[in-house]
Enzyme design. Structure first.
Site, PDB file in Angstrom:
ATOM      1  N   ILE A 169     -22.671  19.498  -0.500  1.00 23.23           N
ATOM      2  CA  ILE A 169     -21.617  19.203  -1.373  1.00 23.23           C
ATOM      3  C   ILE A 169     -20.609  18.907  -1.173  1.00 23.23           C
ATOM      4  CG2 ILE A 169     -20.928  20.244  -3.341  1.00 23.23           C
ATOM      5  CD1 ILE A 169     -23.833  20.139  -3.623  1.00 23.23           C
ATOM      6  N   GLU A 170     -20.594  17.451  -1.913  1.00 22.37           N
ATOM      7  CA  GLU A 170     -19.566  16.593  -0.912  1.00 22.37           C
ATOM      8  C   GLU A 170     -18.099  16.457  -2.653  1.00 22.37           C
ATOM      9  OE1 GLU A 170     -20.217  14.067   2.186  1.00 22.37           O
ATOM     10  OE2 GLU A 170     -21.463  14.571   2.666  1.00 22.37           O
TER      11      GLU A 170
END
Length: 349
Positions: A169-170
């Site tokens: 998750i970025e």
């Protein structure tokens, strides 16, 4: 002659190394498949693009392969996958891929002792996020039914049952990820197989998108990306940039008392913006981390599988070295190390 000898040695060591993922071991090797990062920089050389998934399950190089990525959560509909060129067929009237060939490869890999995990997110500008506990719980039900042990009309890999979920998750809202994990684990209770929940945070501590999740929710494996940032492993002697101790402390404080740390590394010269190292230096640095943080050390993560084909001597040599030199359970410390191959580089077009 030298290259042939090194390759033969590497193959020999891999043959006799532990061949399957073991959460109690420190010598697991993980990679990501599905984004063809080498091919993205070599569009005119399709013969060397990322190979089908099953190609990476034919030897003992990798123990866990994360299929990347589920890029659009589409919480009001069906989630959307991106597997580069590997699969482009969708279910009728949807944007959801239908990939029976990948499903067949998942089963082949699992039959060879590999864990195949679905990775959510990715580093490009994708549409994902969980802004509430309700969103997290509902999305966990969707993932369980479409990819894991549940049932659904639209299963992208047909009846193949993946071995868990990875969070790369970025971006996006991230409040709902602890609830997402908790809901998944409620499905895992009583299941006939053991599932993996992993995360791939950036090495900057704490991670901007996963920080609260990593401290509050059950995580089996932390694949910390020690590349693309000043905190990359090449700066291990710079205490202002490199901070492994905080990640080790985080793993030890996780609700999962067996939560493990993995050193995430680029698998080739062009696989990341920085962090690629010659194998001799890399072995020295990994040995230091393993010595200092043995209780949480789980192994290494390599981005990504496409570089196995194009930097094979390096990747295979590193994997065999990790499997020989890092302990598993109460196994005795190794008495010797395999030969050290020199890094090889792909030629540019």
């Amino acid at each position: 002659m030298v290259v042939s000898a090194v390759m033969a040695a590497a193959v020999l060591f891999i043959k006799y190394a532990l061949a399957a993922y073991n959460p109690s071991c420190a010598n697991n090797v993980v990679t990501y498949w599905g984004q063809n990062s080498w091919g993205g920089a070599h569009l005119d050389d399709p013969d060397h693009w990322e190979q089908p998934l099953a190609s990476y399950c034919e030897d003992s190089t990798f123990d866990v392969i994360n299929i990347s990525f589920l890029t659009n959560f589409n919480l009001t509909g069906l989630p959307v996958l991106n597997h580069a060129f590997h699969c482009e067929t969708t279910y009728n009237y949807t944007n959801t891929l239908h990939c029976p060939d990948i499903g067949a490869d998942i089963k082949k890999c699992q039959a060879n002792g590999k864990k195949i995990v679905l990775s959510l997110g990715g580093g490009n500008i994708y549409t994902y996020g969980l802004s509430s506990e309700a969103d997290g719980q509902a999305f966990a039900d969707t993932i369980w039914n479409m990819f894991l042990g549940g049932t659904h009309k639209y299963r992208p890999y047909d009846d193949a049952v993946l071995d868990g979920v990875d969070l790369d998750i970025e971006s996006g809202e991230h409040t709902g990820y602890p609830a997402f994990i908790n809901q998944l684990r409620s499905h895992f209770d009583g299941a006939s197989k053991q599932y993996i929940i992993s995360a791939a945070p950036q090495c900057v501590y704490p991670d901007a998108n996963l920080g609260s999740t990593l401290s509050a929710a059950w995580i089996d494996n932390n694949y910390v990306q020690f590349y693309n940032n000043p905190c990359n492993l090449a700066n291990i002697e710079n205490k202002w940039n490199f901070d492994y101790a905080s990640w080790d402390k985080l793993a030890k404080s996780n609700p999962n008392s067996n939560s493990k740390m993995y050193v995430g590394l680029p698998a080739g010269q062009g696989a990341a913006g920085n962090g690629y190292m010659d194998i001799g230096t890399l072995q020295k640095d990994l040995s230091q981390l393993y010595s200092d943080y043995a209780s949480t050390f789980g192994g290494i993560m390599l981005w990504d599988a496409s570089w196995y084909t194009n930097n094979k001597e390096y990747v295979q040599g590193l994997s065999s070295w990790v499997k020989i030199n890092m302990k598993c359970g109460n196994a005795p410390a190794p008495t010797s190390t395999p030969p050290t191959p020199e890094p090889t580089y792909s030629t540019t077009s």
